[in-house]
Design an enzyme around this catalytic site. Structure first.
Site, PDB file in Angstrom:
ATOM      1  N   ARG A  37       4.056   7.943   8.847  1.00  9.46           N
ATOM      2  CA  ARG A  37       5.261   7.405   9.488  1.00  9.46           C
ATOM      3  C   ARG A  37       5.903   8.423  10.432  1.00  9.46           C
ATOM      4  NH1 ARG A  37       8.298   3.586   4.979  1.00  9.46           N
ATOM      5  NH2 ARG A  37       7.148   1.699   5.533  1.00  9.46           N
ATOM      6  N   LYS A 203       1.045 -10.298  -6.841  1.00 12.89           N
ATOM      7  CA  LYS A 203       1.714 -11.535  -7.246  1.00 12.89           C
ATOM      8  C   LYS A 203       1.716 -12.562  -6.130  1.00 12.89           C
ATOM      9  CE  LYS A 203       5.515  -9.404  -8.583  1.00 12.89           C
ATOM     10  NZ  LYS A 203       6.881  -9.276  -9.058  1.00 12.89           N
ATOM     11  N   GLY A 353       2.215  -2.232   1.836  1.00  6.02           N
ATOM     12  CA  GLY A 353       2.193  -0.858   1.334  1.00  6.02           C
ATOM     13  C   GLY A 353       0.836  -0.458   0.778  1.00  6.02           C
ATOM     14  N   GLY A 376       7.526  -4.426   3.580  1.00  4.73           N
ATOM     15  CA  GLY A 376       8.419  -5.587   3.502  1.00  4.73           C
ATOM     16  C   GLY A 376       8.721  -6.182   4.869  1.00  4.73           C
TER      17      GLY A 376
HETATM   18  P1  ADP Z   1       0.789  -4.794  -0.693  1.00  5.98           P
HETATM   19  O1  ADP Z   1       1.704  -3.655  -1.068  1.00  5.98           O
HETATM   20  O2  ADP Z   1      -0.324  -4.355   0.183  1.00  5.98           O
HETATM   21  O3  ADP Z   1       1.567  -5.966  -0.125  1.00  5.98           O
HETATM   22  P2  ADP Z   1       0.808  -5.805  -3.390  1.00  5.98           P
HETATM   23  O4  ADP Z   1       2.010  -4.972  -3.677  1.00  5.98           O
HETATM   24  O5  ADP Z   1       0.998  -7.273  -3.357  1.00  5.98           O
HETATM   25  O6  ADP Z   1       0.090  -5.317  -2.042  1.00  5.98           O
HETATM   26  O7  ADP Z   1      -0.322  -5.568  -4.510  1.00  5.98           O
HETATM   27  C1  ADP Z   1      -0.965  -4.350  -4.692  1.00  5.98           C
HETATM   28  C2  ADP Z   1      -1.374  -4.159  -6.137  1.00  5.98           C
HETATM   29  O8  ADP Z   1      -2.066  -5.263  -6.653  1.00  5.98           O
HETATM   30  C3  ADP Z   1      -2.315  -2.993  -6.249  1.00  5.98           C
HETATM   31  O9  ADP Z   1      -1.629  -1.911  -6.833  1.00  5.98           O
HETATM   32  C4  ADP Z   1      -3.465  -3.506  -7.126  1.00  5.98           C
HETATM   33  O10 ADP Z   1      -3.823  -2.620  -8.166  1.00  5.98           O
HETATM   34  C5  ADP Z   1      -2.922  -4.790  -7.684  1.00  5.98           C
HETATM   35  N1  ADP Z   1      -3.971  -5.750  -7.983  1.00  5.98           N
HETATM   36  C6  ADP Z   1      -4.800  -6.365  -7.108  1.00  5.98           C
HETATM   37  N2  ADP Z   1      -5.667  -7.169  -7.751  1.00  5.98           N
HETATM   38  C7  ADP Z   1      -5.408  -7.062  -9.072  1.00  5.98           C
HETATM   39  C8  ADP Z   1      -5.973  -7.659 -10.241  1.00  5.98           C
HETATM   40  N3  ADP Z   1      -6.972  -8.523 -10.171  1.00  5.98           N
HETATM   41  N4  ADP Z   1      -5.412  -7.334 -11.434  1.00  5.98           N
HETATM   42  C9  ADP Z   1      -4.397  -6.464 -11.509  1.00  5.98           C
HETATM   43  N5  ADP Z   1      -3.826  -5.857 -10.431  1.00  5.98           N
HETATM   44  C10 ADP Z   1      -4.318  -6.157  -9.231  1.00  5.98           C
HETATM   45 MG    MG Z   2       3.035  -3.374  -2.715  1.00  7.29          MG
END
Ligand code: ADP
Ligand code: MG
Length: 396
Positions: A37, A203, A353, A376
Site C-alpha cells: 500500500r 462466508k 484482503g 471492503g
Molecule cells: P477475501 O478477504 O479475499 O474477501 P474472505 O475473507 O471471504 O476472502 O475469505 C478468506 C478465508 O476463507 C481464508 O482465510 C480461507 O482460509 C477461508 N476459506 C476458504 N475456503 C475455506 C473452506 N473450504 N473452509 C474453511 N475456510 C475456508
Molecule cells: Mg477477508
C-alpha cells in the site's frame, strides 16, 4: 463521470494534504510486514513533489483503542521510515495529527518536503467525522488529494469532512484511486466478453450483494471456498462437517434461482477429517460429502475446469480464495486459479484482503491486470455502491 485528479490541481509551491492508505499489515510487534500500500501511493506522491508541492500525509493504521500503551504499534513512525526508504527522500514524522507539533511542521514545509502526521484514528473526531477536527486537519494544507482507495467506503473525517473544508477546485483524487475506479468501471461498465466472476472465501453472507450485482453482468460465476457448502446444503446435498451458514440457506437458494446455469459449483472436493494440520485428506467427486469429513479446497477436476474457463474469458474478476489456502495441503485450488488468471489473455482483476494476499504470496501479482488495494472498498464497489468520499471530489 471522471473525477478531478491531481493533474488538475495547481501544485507549485503548495502544501498538499494527501489522504493515503498506509494501513499496512504488521507483525505482532508492529513492524511493516507488507509495504504494497505504501508503494501503491508513490506515483501520486512523486508527481506532486515533481510539480513543486510539499506533502502532508494523513493515514490511519490498525484499530487504535485510545489506550496509549496498546496503541503504540499503531504509531506511524515505522511506516514513515519505510516510506523514506522507498521514496528516497527525507520524511519527517510528528507525534500529533493536528496539534502544535503538526502545525509547526506543516508551516515549515518547503517544496519537496514530506511530512507524515500521526495516525489520524488516534483522534476521536476522525471516526465521528467531526467537522471541527476536519477543519484543523484541513488547516495544515492548501489542497486535498484522496489516494486512499482502501478507505473510500468510510465516511471518516479525513475522507469526507476534510475535503469539504477545501474549495472544490482544490480537491482531487490521486493516481491510485483513479486507477482503481477505472478498473471497476471496466468491470461494471463494458467488460470484454465472456465475463467470468470467481467467488470464494469464508462466508456467502459477506458476498450476497456482490453476487447479486455481478450476476447481471457475468456469463459465468464460478464458486469455490467455504461458501460452496452453503450452496450445496441449500440444494439438499450432504456436506459432512464443512463450514457453512445454516441461516443463509434461503438466500443461497434465491441466488441459485437467480443465477440459473450461470452459477457453477465444484464437481469435486478436497476433504479432511479435521482442521488440524496433518489430518487425513482425500478427494471426493460429486456434490455430496460423507459424514465426518469437511471440504477444505476445490478438487483437482474443478480446479482444471475453472482454469480453462478463466483462460477462455475476456474479463475475469476474482474475490475469495478457493480453499483454506493458508495451509499447504489446501492450497492447490487457489494456486491453480491464480495461475490461470496470470496466464489468461483476459483482463484479470483480483480483489479482497486474503485473495490479494494469496496472489502476492504465489508471485502472480504482476502477472494479472490489477490487484486491488481495497478489500471492503473493492467489494462495496462491486455491490454497486457509491461513496461519499468520492461524491465530495468534483467531476472534471
Ligand atoms: P477475501 O478477504 O479475499 O474477501 P474472505 O475473507 O471471504 O476472502 O475469505 C478468506 C478465508 O476463507 C481464508 O482465510 C480461507 O482460509 C477461508 N476459506 C476458504 N475456503 C475455506 C473452506 N473450504 N473452509 C474453511 N475456510 C475456508
Ligand atoms: Mg477477508
Amino acid at each position: 463521470m471522471p473525477k478531478q485528479t491531481i493533474r488538475d490541481l495547481d501544485l507549485s509551491g503548495k502544501r498538499v494534504l494527501v489522504r493515503v492508505d498506509f494501513n499496512v499489515p504488521q507483525t505482532k510487534d508492529g513492524a511493516v510486514s507488507d509495504d504494497r500500500r505504501i508503494r501503491a501511493a508513490l506515483p501520486t506522491l512523486n508527481f506532486a513533489l515533481e510539480k513543486g508541492a510539499s506533502l502532508v500525509l494523513v493515514s490511519h493504521l490498525g484499530r487504535p483503542t485510545g489506550n496509549p500503551e496498546e496503541d503504540a504499534p499503531f504509531k506511524l513512525d515505522r511506516v514513515a521510515a519505510r516510506l523514506q526508504e522507498l521514496i528516497g527522500r527525507p520524511v519527517k514524522k510528528v507525534n500529533d495529527t493536528v496539534g502544535p507539533e503538526a502545525q509547526a511542521a506543516a508551516a515549515a514545509l518547503k517544496p519537496g518536503d514530506i511530512l507524515v502526521v500521526e495516525n489520524v484514528r488516534f483522534n476521536k473526531g476522525e471516526k465521528k467525522g467531526d467537522p471541527a477536527f476536519a477543519k484543523q486537519l484541513a488547516g495544515l494544507a492548501d489542497a486535498y488529494v484522496n489516494d486512499a482507495f482502501g478507505t473510500c467506503h468510510r465516511d471518516e473525517a479525513s475522507m469526507v469532512a476534510v475535503p469539504e473544508a477545501f474549495p472544490a477546485e482544490n480537491r482531487a483524487i490521486g493516481f491510485l484511486v483513479e486507477k482503481e475506479l477505472q478498473i471497476l468501471d471496466t468491470l461494471l461498465g463494458k467488460p470484454k466478453p465472456p465475463m467470468v466472476a470467481v467467488m470464494g472465501g469464508a462466508k456467502v453472507s459477506d458476498k450476497i450483494l456482490v453476487i447479486e450485482n455481478l450476476l447481471k453482468r457475468v456469463d459465468k460465476l464460478l464458486i469455490g471456498g467455504a461458501m460452496t457448502y452453503t450452496f450445496l446444503k441449500a440444494q439438499g446435498h450432504s456436506i459432512g462437517k464443512s463450514r457453512s451458514e445454516a441461516d443463509k440457506l434461503d438466500e443461497a437458494n434465491k441466488l441459485l434461482e437467480l443465477a440459473g446455469s450461470k452459477l457453477v459449483l465444484p464437481v469435486d472436493h478436497l476433504m479432511a477429517t479435521s482442521l488440524d494440520v496433518g489430518a487425513e485428506t482425500k478427494v471426493v467427486e460429486g456434490s455430496d460429502l460423507p459424514d465426518g469429513w469437511l471440504g477444505l479446497d476445490i478438487g483437482p477436476k474443478t480446479a482444471a475446469a475453472y482454469g480453462e474457463i478463466i483462460k477462455n474469458a475476456g474479463t475475469v474478476v476474482w474475490n475469495g480464495p478457493m480453499g483454506k489456502f493458508e495451509d499447504e495441503p489446501y492450497r492447490n485450488g487457489t494456486l491453480k486459479v491464480a495461475e490461470a488468471m496470470a496466464s489468461s489473455p483476459a483482463v484479470t482483476v483480483v480483489g479482497g484482503g486474503e485473495t490479494a494476499e494469496a496472489v502476492e504470496t504465489f508471485g502472480f501479482a504482476d502477472k494479472v491486470s490489477h490487484v486491488s488495494t481495497g478489500g471492503g472498498a473493492f467489494l462495496e464497489c462491486l455491490e454497486g455502491k457509491s461513496f461519499n468520499s468520492l461524491k465530495v471530489i468534483p467531476d472534471r
